[in-house]
Each structure stands twice: as C-alpha cells, then as structure tokens.
Design a protein around this motif. Structure first.
Motif, short mmCIF file in Angstrom:
data_model
loop_
_atom_site.label_atom_id
_atom_site.label_comp_id
_atom_site.label_asym_id
_atom_site.label_seq_id
_atom_site.Cartn_x
_atom_site.Cartn_y
_atom_site.Cartn_z
N GLU A 223 0.83 -1.21 0.00
CA GLU A 223 0.00 0.00 0.00
C GLU A 223 0.86 1.26 0.00
N GLN B 149 -0.56 4.88 -0.49
CA GLN B 149 -1.77 4.68 0.32
C GLN B 149 -1.37 4.52 1.79
N TYR B 150 -1.89 5.38 2.66
CA TYR B 150 -1.44 5.45 4.04
C TYR B 150 -2.48 5.02 5.07
N ARG B 151 -3.73 4.97 4.66
CA ARG B 151 -4.81 4.78 5.63
C ARG B 151 -4.67 3.48 6.44
N ASN C 19 -5.13 10.69 7.80
CA ASN C 19 -4.96 10.22 6.43
C ASN C 19 -5.18 11.34 5.42
N LYS D 49 -2.41 12.66 2.86
CA LYS D 49 -2.70 12.43 1.43
C LYS D 49 -2.67 13.73 0.64
N GLY E 125 -0.84 9.70 -5.34
CA GLY E 125 -0.24 8.44 -4.92
C GLY E 125 1.01 8.06 -5.66
#
Length: 237
Positions: A94, A99-101, A209, A213, A219
């Motif tokens: 991720e 993608q960090y969530r 997040n 983001k 991304g």
C-alpha cells in the motif's frame, strides 16, 4: 503509588513465548510495574526496590530476568520498535502506491488498545531517546517499503535529470518530507492521547490520512519530484 493495570499486555513484551507459566507471570508482573512507574516518573528515578515492591517480587527474582532497570527498559523499547517495523512492513504494498490509511489505522488501533504503552511513548515528560528510536525505525521501514527515493529519482531521470545533484536533491526532499509528515502525525496523535481520546479512532484515522494524502494526492509522489527538481539549481551552485 500508581497501581498496575489489569489490562492484557502483549505477550511478546515480556518474552512470554516458550517460557513456563510461573516465569511468564513473573516477567509480566515486572513489566506491568515498570510501565506503571514510567507513567509517574522518568526512568532514571525508578529503583529496583520500588519496582519489585509494586510487582510483589524480590530483588533476586528481578536480577534473574534483567541486568538492571535500563536493561528492562531496552526490552520495552525493542518490542515497540519491532512492532512498528512489522506494522509498516505489513502495509508495504500500500505504501508503495502512496496509500497510508491502512498503516495509520494500525497505529491508532494499537495505541488505543494499549493505553499504558501509548501514555509512555507520548508523555510530555517521556524519554526522547525512546521516541527517537521508534521514529527512526518507522522512517527506515517507510522509506524502504514506499521506495520514495527511487520513485522520484526515476521521474526526474525520465526528464533527463541525472547525476549526484539529482540524487542529493531527492534524498533531501525525502528526508524533509518524512520529518514533516511524521511531525504532524505525531503531534495529532499526542494531542489525541493526552486529551483523553475524546474523538473516535475512526475520526482520527480520517483526519490524519486526509492531511497526509494532501501532500501526495495522486499516490505517485509527483509533487515530491517537483520539489526535488526545484532544488537542483541550488545544488548545482
């Protein structure tokens, strides 16, 4: 004196795997006592006598398991560093896509479920070396999994920008971006924890997040590469 909590501790924290039940209970009691005391005072002010009194153990028992208070503290620090590294590595795919969530959620849920540990890490009077060690582990794991350096240097290379100046610019931006993101995320975490966790975990995950983001909305780290490119004239002077 603060009483030890009855909440379950992660078994790895007191090296419980493979030990007999009696030894496991003793180590758990000692670690509970250390965690309780660390919420009241700095490590240097904790004595073996008060720790063993709180744990209802004797000094000889303590020295059977640990060399001293600092050795015991290192076990706690090593456990948290390994836990953080595992969290990041689990989310490697991720992170590689910006993608960090998932990682943010893992961290929030872990700290919420391990209240005593999170109080130590984010205490206003906490040990800076403890926090620095954890942050260093997260930095290394995030950089390795997300592969930000190669991503942004590859984008610059595609535009014909190569050489030592480009590599230096990429590394500089990577380091500062991580420090900026980590500093902001940590500040939010600390405020939430010290404020009594009034907001829900899911709300805090969303806030953190969305904030992170915004720095990499697509991304693919295009914004990071653009900043690195802006540094090139300065690097070449």
């Amino acid at each position: 004196m603060k009483e030890t909590s009855s909440r379950a501790l992660p078994e790895q924290l007191f090296d419980g795997t493979g030990l007999d039940r009696r030894t496991r209970r003793t180590r758990e009691a000692l670690m509970r006592a250390l965690i309780a005391l660390l919420q009241e005072k700095p490590l240097t002010a904790i004595t073996v006598t008060e720790l063993t009194t709180l744990a209802d153990a004797n000094r000889a028992t303590f020295y059977t398991h640990y060399q001293d208070i600092f050795d015991m503290y290192e076990h706690l620090q090593d456990y948290l560093c390994q836990t953080c590294r595992a969290m990041v590595d689990t989310r490697g795919e991720e992170l590689a896509h910006g993608q960090y969530r998932g990682l943010i959620g893992d961290i929030y849920h872990y700290l919420d479920e391990n209240e005593e540990i999170s109080n130590i890490v984010f205490s206003k009077d906490g040990d800076n070396s403890f926090f620095t060690a954890i942050l260093a582990v997260i930095r290394e794991a995030c950089m390795r999994n997300a592969d930000v350096f190669n991503t942004i240097s590859g984008q610059l290379k595609a535009r014909g920008l190569v050489g030592p100046d480009v590599e230096q610019a990429c590394q500089t931006v990577c380091n500062y971006q991580f420090d900026f993101i980590a500093g902001g995320a940590v500040s939010v975490l600390q405020g939430w924890i010290l404020g009594g966790r009034k907001e829900s975990v899911e709300l805090m995950i969303a806030v953190t997040n969305n904030s992170i983001k915004s720095l990499n909305p697509d991304g693919d780290y295009r914004k990071v590469a653009a900043v690195a490119e802006q540094l090139l004239p300065k690097q070449a002077e």
